[in-house]
Write an enzyme that holds these catalytic residues in place. Structure first.
Site, PDB file in Angstrom:
ATOM      1  N   CYS A 170       0.774  -1.207  -0.154  1.00  0.00           N
ATOM      2  CA  CYS A 170      -0.230  -0.084  -0.035  1.00  0.00           C
ATOM      3  C   CYS A 170       0.948   1.002  -0.057  1.00  0.00           C
ATOM      4  O   CYS A 170       0.491   2.308  -0.242  1.00  0.00           O
ATOM      5  CB  CYS A 170      -0.955  -0.101   1.066  1.00  0.00           C
ATOM      6  SG  CYS A 170      -2.108  -1.271   1.093  1.00  0.00           S
ATOM      7  N   HIS A 220      -9.803   2.443  -1.021  1.00  0.00           N
ATOM      8  CA  HIS A 220      -8.458   2.115  -1.084  1.00  0.00           C
ATOM      9  C   HIS A 220      -7.876   1.107  -1.894  1.00  0.00           C
ATOM     10  O   HIS A 220      -7.734   0.056  -1.873  1.00  0.00           O
ATOM     11  CB  HIS A 220      -7.973   1.707   0.486  1.00  0.00           C
ATOM     12  CG  HIS A 220      -6.567   1.293   0.598  1.00  0.00           C
ATOM     13  ND1 HIS A 220      -5.538   2.119   0.190  1.00  0.00           N
ATOM     14  CD2 HIS A 220      -5.985   0.368   1.373  1.00  0.00           C
ATOM     15  CE1 HIS A 220      -4.293   1.360   0.329  1.00  0.00           C
ATOM     16  NE2 HIS A 220      -4.701   0.326   1.054  1.00  0.00           N
ATOM     17  N   CYS A 246       0.756   3.445   5.862  1.00  0.00           N
ATOM     18  CA  CYS A 246       1.120   1.973   6.308  1.00  0.00           C
ATOM     19  C   CYS A 246       0.872   0.998   5.138  1.00  0.00           C
ATOM     20  O   CYS A 246       0.279   1.118   4.264  1.00  0.00           O
ATOM     21  CB  CYS A 246       0.103   1.443   7.594  1.00  0.00           C
ATOM     22  SG  CYS A 246      -1.392   1.225   7.141  1.00  0.00           S
TER      23      CYS A 246
HETATM   24  C1  LIG Z   1      -1.772  -1.405   4.288  1.00  0.00           C
HETATM   25  C2  LIG Z   1      -3.523  -1.256   4.007  1.00  0.00           C
HETATM   26  O1  LIG Z   1      -3.999  -0.341   3.779  1.00  0.00           O
HETATM   27  S1  LIG Z   1      -4.319  -2.459   4.741  1.00  0.00           S
HETATM   28  C3  LIG Z   1      -5.553  -2.531   4.292  1.00  0.00           C
HETATM   29  C4  LIG Z   1      -5.944  -3.271   2.962  1.00  0.00           C
HETATM   30  N1  LIG Z   1      -7.461  -3.617   2.955  1.00  0.00           N
HETATM   31  C5  LIG Z   1      -8.158  -4.416   3.318  1.00  0.00           C
HETATM   32  O2  LIG Z   1      -7.901  -5.252   4.010  1.00  0.00           O
HETATM   33  C6  LIG Z   1      -9.590  -4.456   3.102  1.00  0.00           C
HETATM   34  C7  LIG Z   1     -10.458  -4.498   4.155  1.00  0.00           C
HETATM   35  N2  LIG Z   1     -11.885  -4.666   3.983  1.00  0.00           N
HETATM   36  C8  LIG Z   1     -12.642  -5.889   3.549  1.00  0.00           C
HETATM   37  O3  LIG Z   1     -12.150  -6.898   3.390  1.00  0.00           O
HETATM   38  C9  LIG Z   1     -13.966  -5.825   3.388  1.00  0.00           C
HETATM   39  O4  LIG Z   1     -14.337  -4.591   2.766  1.00  0.00           O
HETATM   40  C10 LIG Z   1     -14.761  -5.953   4.604  1.00  0.00           C
HETATM   41  C11 LIG Z   1     -14.682  -7.537   5.031  1.00  0.00           C
HETATM   42  C12 LIG Z   1     -14.599  -5.116   5.598  1.00  0.00           C
HETATM   43  C13 LIG Z   1     -16.396  -5.835   4.415  1.00  0.00           C
HETATM   44  O5  LIG Z   1     -16.859  -6.410   3.223  1.00  0.00           O
HETATM   45  P1  LIG Z   1     -18.467  -6.498   2.789  1.00  0.00           P
HETATM   46  O6  LIG Z   1     -18.917  -7.378   4.090  1.00  0.00           O
HETATM   47  O7  LIG Z   1     -18.398  -7.307   1.523  1.00  0.00           O
HETATM   48  O8  LIG Z   1     -18.917  -5.141   2.862  1.00  0.00           O
HETATM   49  P2  LIG Z   1     -20.104  -4.568   2.570  1.00  0.00           P
HETATM   50  O9  LIG Z   1     -19.891  -3.451   1.741  1.00  0.00           O
HETATM   51  O10 LIG Z   1     -21.031  -5.602   2.051  1.00  0.00           O
HETATM   52  O11 LIG Z   1     -20.504  -3.647   3.835  1.00  0.00           O
HETATM   53  C14 LIG Z   1     -21.199  -4.513   5.009  1.00  0.00           C
HETATM   54  C15 LIG Z   1     -22.595  -4.058   5.345  1.00  0.00           C
HETATM   55  O12 LIG Z   1     -22.134  -2.865   6.095  1.00  0.00           O
HETATM   56  C16 LIG Z   1     -22.650  -1.635   5.492  1.00  0.00           C
HETATM   57  N3  LIG Z   1     -21.977  -0.290   5.517  1.00  0.00           N
HETATM   58  C17 LIG Z   1     -20.617  -0.173   5.075  1.00  0.00           C
HETATM   59  N4  LIG Z   1     -20.158   1.075   5.151  1.00  0.00           N
HETATM   60  C18 LIG Z   1     -21.173   1.534   5.611  1.00  0.00           C
HETATM   61  C19 LIG Z   1     -21.375   2.882   6.026  1.00  0.00           C
HETATM   62  N5  LIG Z   1     -20.458   3.833   5.683  1.00  0.00           N
HETATM   63  N6  LIG Z   1     -22.694   3.558   6.342  1.00  0.00           N
HETATM   64  C20 LIG Z   1     -23.635   2.528   6.586  1.00  0.00           C
HETATM   65  N7  LIG Z   1     -23.590   1.198   6.388  1.00  0.00           N
HETATM   66  C21 LIG Z   1     -22.314   0.822   5.888  1.00  0.00           C
HETATM   67  C22 LIG Z   1     -23.058  -1.897   3.992  1.00  0.00           C
HETATM   68  O13 LIG Z   1     -24.275  -1.497   3.540  1.00  0.00           O
HETATM   69  C23 LIG Z   1     -23.540  -3.587   4.201  1.00  0.00           C
HETATM   70  O14 LIG Z   1     -24.892  -3.423   5.040  1.00  0.00           O
HETATM   71  P3  LIG Z   1     -25.610  -4.717   4.335  1.00  0.00           P
HETATM   72  O15 LIG Z   1     -25.230  -6.050   4.988  1.00  0.00           O
HETATM   73  O16 LIG Z   1     -26.958  -4.374   5.215  1.00  0.00           O
HETATM   74  O17 LIG Z   1     -25.865  -4.702   3.017  1.00  0.00           O
END
Ligand SMILES: CC(=O)SCCNC(=O)CCNC(=O)[C@H](O)C(C)(C)COP(=O)(O)OP(=O)(O)OC[C@H]1O[C@@H](n2cnc3c(N)ncnc32)[C@H](O)[C@@H]1OP(=O)(O)O
Length: 445
Positions: free
Chosen positions: A112, A402, A432
């Site tokens: 990243c 991201h 990070c």
């Molecule tokens: C160095 C670095 O940068 S490390 C970081 C690297 N990046 C990562 O590791 C990515 C991490 N993220 C992920 O793996 C995934 O996005 C997860 C596991 C967190 C979530 O995945 P999903 O379950 O597919 O997320 P999804 O978009 O469906 O959201 C889940 C629920 O939260 C809700 N939600 C998410 N954001 C919001 C928000 N801002 N406001 C209201 N509700 C929200 C969604 O509407 C959804 O609701 P529903 O189940 O009723 O439809």
């Protein structure tokens, strides 16, 4: 890439031979950035490749700054997830862009931190007088992620390709087993621990005793600030519509801490504090930044938004030690501040990549903690706290999304423009990265 402008020692040369001219360290100007709006994984960019997206972001920049046909010093960029055909993705992108095909390109990989590291790589070459202009950035798609073949199947296929007779081929085909045909899906996990980024961050959040409320507040604020930035036209100049998307798709302007409190934890077990909203979503997107010397910018009547003046990388031993995977910026920043002779409070803006709300908050807590300062940083006193009103003032990765390697250029361009809008000042960047690494920089106007 330093604020001071002192000449390097001149070469003594041998008798009769002309001494080589050693360059003066030059200021590296940030001229502007461009990006396509970030999309959610398997959303509107599902059919776009890394090349498609990065070319679109680059061509948008080329159009904005009238660089059509220009031979720039170097285009440096990378992607965390990419297909083997893109071994030098940056070069393929140059060849498909409106830049001169004689612009060299280098491929960068620092998870990243890739986008910011690409910018630092070319900035250093500009500072040292090795070139006058450069473009750097990154791209990622989790929708078009490369699938790997099972090791046994891959070896059989390679041998098949080299086989000289049908008998040899038949023998190799006979070795194939149905179980080998299942592809290996890419995992957002650390190879050495098998844990996802989210699980690592959840452990660190627990160690620093973060509350769910403070993480949800940061996430809601990220959405509100990004929405406000779009509404006041802050992003009007740089957004290139792509696949009809004109704003970051993940942005939910109506996010409030109260609403986010209703979501179920996704990392750290049932009593975990990390949710889909206070974690970055899996995303697709691309961004780039144009850099150059002041003279190069002036000759083309281009603006100078600010200067990239310091940078630092650090790594932590999250494998054998007890430090959190995403805590390297907590070490990189104090080392950078020491070299720049600045304190953590000497900044008008802080751009801390919101991999997870917890990552930002753990880093801030570490800087405030006397024990961390003494035992981990070897400092007499902690760095102290920052004014939260100066943190990610135009939104961050939680709201924008991201696309891993695209985040660095988004942040550099955002901060430089914010400083230009203010007229003067200084901003700190902290990113990070997987592998226990961190990349940080200072931008000044
Ligand atoms: C160095 C670095 O940068 S490390 C970081 C690297 N990046 C990562 O590791 C990515 C991490 N993220 C992920 O793996 C995934 O996005 C997860 C596991 C967190 C979530 O995945 P999903 O379950 O597919 O997320 P999804 O978009 O469906 O959201 C889940 C629920 O939260 C809700 N939600 C998410 N954001 C919001 C928000 N801002 N406001 C209201 N509700 C929200 C969604 O509407 C959804 O609701 P529903 O189940 O009723 O439809």
């Amino acid at each position: 890439m330093a604020t001071s402008s002192k000449s390097a020692a001149s070469s003594s040369g041998t008798s009769g031979r002309k001494a080589a001219q050693r360059p003066t360290v030059r200021r590296v100007a940030i001229i502007g950035g461009n990006r396509i709006p970030f999309a959610r994984s398997n959303g509107p960019y599902a059919r776009a490749s890394n090349q498609d997206m990065l070319t679109s972001a680059l061509d948008g920049l080329v159009s904005r700054f009238s660089l059509q046909g220009e031979r720039i010093g170097e285009f440096a960029a990378g992607a965390v997830l990419k297909h083997s055909r893109d071994f030098n993705l940056a070069r393929e992108v140059v060849l498909g862009s409106k830049l001169s095909p004689e612009s060299p390109a280098s491929d960068v990989q620092m998870a990243c931190g890739t986008g910011l590291q690409s910018i630092i790589n070319v900035a250093n070459k500009i500072a040292l007088g090795q070139m006058d202009s450069a473009i750097a950035g990154g791209v990622d798609t989790t929708s078009d992620a490369p699938l790997a073949l099972n090791d046994d199947l891959r070896k059989i296929l390679v041998q098949l390709n080299a086989a000289k007779s049908n008998a040899e081929r038949l023998k190799l085909v006979g070795k194939l087993r149905p179980g080998q045909i299942v592809p290996e899906m890419p995992r957002n996990a650390e190879p050495r621990t098998g844990l996802s980024m989210g699980e690592h961050a959840a452990r660190t959040a627990k160690a620093w005793e973060l509350t769910r409320e403070e993480q949800d507040e940061l996430a809601a604020s990220s959405h509100q600030r990004l929405a406000a930035a779009y509404d006041r036209g802050f992003y009007d100049d740089l957004v290139t519509p792509f696949q009809r998307l004109t704003r970051d798709q993940n942005l939910r302007a109506d996010s409030t801490a109260e609403k986010l409190a209703k979501l179920k934890p996704v990392f750290g077990g049932e009593d975990g504090t990390m949710t889909a909203a206070n974690s970055t979503p899996l995303s697709d997107g691309a961004s780039v930044v144009l850099l150059g010397t002041e003279e190069w910018a002036k000759a083309r009547k281009l603006p100078v938004l600010g200067y990239l003046t310091f940078s630092q990388t650090a790594a932590v031993d999250y494998v054998h030690g007890d430090e959190g995977l995403l805590m390297a910026p907590a070490y990189a920043v104090p080392r950078m501040l020491e070299r720049a002779e600045l304190s953590l409070q000497d900044f008008d803006y802080y751009e801390i990549h919101e991999a997870f709300a917890s990552q930002v908050l753990c880093t801030l807590k570490a800087w405030e903690d006397a024990g961390f300062a003494k035992e981990r940083l070897g400092l007499e006193a902690p760095l102290g706290s920052i004014d939260r009103d100066k943190l990610n003032v135009n939104g961050g990765s939680l709201a924008a999304g991201h696309p891993f390697a695209a985040t660095g250029a988004r942040i550099v361009a955002t901060l430089a423009k914010q400083l230009a809008e203010k007229g003067s000042g200084r901003g700190l960047i902290s990113i990070c990265a997987a592998g226990g690494q961190g990349v940080t920089a200072i931008v000044e106007k």
